[in-house]
Write a protein that holds these residues in place. Sequence first.
Motif, PDB file in Angstrom:
ATOM      1  N   SER A 141      61.241 115.776  35.536  1.00  0.00           N
ATOM      2  CA  SER A 141      62.458 116.295  36.315  1.00  0.00           C
ATOM      3  C   SER A 141      62.015 117.230  37.344  1.00  0.00           C
ATOM      4  N   SER A 142      60.711 117.329  37.790  1.00  0.00           N
ATOM      5  CA  SER A 142      60.595 118.040  38.888  1.00  0.00           C
ATOM      6  C   SER A 142      59.964 117.142  39.942  1.00  0.00           C
ATOM      7  N   SER A 143      59.940 117.491  41.126  1.00  0.00           N
ATOM      8  CA  SER A 143      59.695 116.684  42.309  1.00  0.00           C
ATOM      9  C   SER A 143      58.160 116.818  42.467  1.00  0.00           C
ATOM     10  N   MET A 144      57.387 117.876  42.075  1.00  0.00           N
ATOM     11  CA  MET A 144      56.003 117.928  42.232  1.00  0.00           C
ATOM     12  C   MET A 144      55.486 117.052  41.105  1.00  0.00           C
ATOM     13  N   GLY A 145      56.073 116.901  39.800  1.00  0.00           N
ATOM     14  CA  GLY A 145      55.673 116.066  38.652  1.00  0.00           C
ATOM     15  C   GLY A 145      55.968 114.778  39.088  1.00  0.00           C
ATOM     16  N   LYS A 146      56.987 114.534  39.604  1.00  0.00           N
ATOM     17  CA  LYS A 146      57.384 113.023  39.963  1.00  0.00           C
ATOM     18  C   LYS A 146      56.509 112.573  41.090  1.00  0.00           C
ATOM     19  N   ALA A 147      55.870 113.315  42.149  1.00  0.00           N
ATOM     20  CA  ALA A 147      55.003 113.001  43.164  1.00  0.00           C
ATOM     21  C   ALA A 147      53.732 112.681  42.715  1.00  0.00           C
ATOM     22  N   ILE A 148      53.210 113.601  41.396  1.00  0.00           N
ATOM     23  CA  ILE A 148      52.131 113.469  40.859  1.00  0.00           C
ATOM     24  C   ILE A 148      51.967 111.807  40.146  1.00  0.00           C
ATOM     25  N   LEU A 149      52.911 111.761  39.394  1.00  0.00           N
ATOM     26  CA  LEU A 149      53.185 110.518  38.567  1.00  0.00           C
ATOM     27  C   LEU A 149      53.135 109.254  39.527  1.00  0.00           C
ATOM     28  N   SER A 150      53.839 109.467  40.678  1.00  0.00           N
ATOM     29  CA  SER A 150      53.526 108.245  41.637  1.00  0.00           C
ATOM     30  C   SER A 150      52.342 108.142  42.016  1.00  0.00           C
ATOM     31  N   VAL A 151      51.264 108.785  41.930  1.00  0.00           N
ATOM     32  CA  VAL A 151      49.738 108.545  42.297  1.00  0.00           C
ATOM     33  C   VAL A 151      48.956 108.172  40.884  1.00  0.00           C
ATOM     34  N   ILE A 185      58.697 104.435  41.304  1.00  0.00           N
ATOM     35  CA  ILE A 185      58.234 103.547  42.004  1.00  0.00           C
ATOM     36  C   ILE A 185      58.549 103.532  43.587  1.00  0.00           C
ATOM     37  N   LEU A 186      60.027 103.953  43.492  1.00  0.00           N
ATOM     38  CA  LEU A 186      60.475 104.556  44.895  1.00  0.00           C
ATOM     39  C   LEU A 186      59.664 105.413  45.487  1.00  0.00           C
ATOM     40  N   THR A 187      59.472 106.697  44.775  1.00  0.00           N
ATOM     41  CA  THR A 187      58.412 107.779  45.182  1.00  0.00           C
ATOM     42  C   THR A 187      57.304 107.187  45.887  1.00  0.00           C
ATOM     43  N   LYS A 188      56.565 106.399  45.136  1.00  0.00           N
ATOM     44  CA  LYS A 188      55.444 105.859  45.700  1.00  0.00           C
ATOM     45  C   LYS A 188      55.681 105.015  47.077  1.00  0.00           C
ATOM     46  N   ASN A 189      56.486 104.444  47.159  1.00  0.00           N
ATOM     47  CA  ASN A 189      56.685 103.605  48.566  1.00  0.00           C
ATOM     48  C   ASN A 189      57.140 104.588  49.336  1.00  0.00           C
ATOM     49  N   GLN A 190      57.841 105.615  49.440  1.00  0.00           N
ATOM     50  CA  GLN A 190      58.129 106.465  50.468  1.00  0.00           C
ATOM     51  C   GLN A 190      57.318 107.630  50.568  1.00  0.00           C
TER      52      GLN A 190
END
Length: 252
Positions: A141-151, A185-190
Amino acid sequence: MENQTKLYGKVIVKAKDILDFISQSPEFPTLNDISKNLNITKPTILKILNTLIYCGFITKSPDDNRYHLGIKFLEYASNVTDNLEIKSVTKPFLSKLRDITGETVNLGIVENKKVVLLDKIESPNSIKLVSKIGGTMNMYSSSMGKAILSVYPEEKFEAYLNTTKFERLTENTITDPVKLKENIILTKNQGYALEKSENQKDIICVGFPIAKNGIILGAFSISAPQYRVDDEKLEEFINYGKETQLQILASL
């Protein structure tokens, strides 16, 4: 120890007293040494010592039965050092990012599938954020968490999806694993994570991972109330955030 009766699990306090004594002793102590210097019965000390040995916190020399701290503390110390280092390295860059954007900038690391807020550089403008240093938030639910999940490596990310209970914090929180996977997946791409009122109502955050040579060190984010962020401002956050990310990685 003051207010000891209010603590949960007195045996943990006794274990700490034993560890403190071992670490501060001029030479490795025996069971008798520990018993003579602590107000704990010898049978209790022996039980705690055996448990600490099992956990890797201490070891016992087989020749003279003396106790000393185990290598587990080296692992903990290394993790603490890494966390402090990433904070000191990123501080000047994140402070500059706060000054440029005028909004709150956060630094987080992952522990036990949660984002722990390691640093928070407040906006000069008034903003009510529920986050505090040392506090935790969900990765999904957090932007930092989703950023980490993307890598995350694919296997580790799938394990996260399969072992996490998704709870709704706001009407925008993503609780469907399929939709979360699409978002990651979108986060990873952008190259950045966008979170709009998913973790806290009326707050928008843009998060960026800090990862180098396959090692994930954490993430940082820009947080602001939605009413202050139009499309143009959001684009500025993204561009400034990417520049800051590159500067941090170059310094590591």
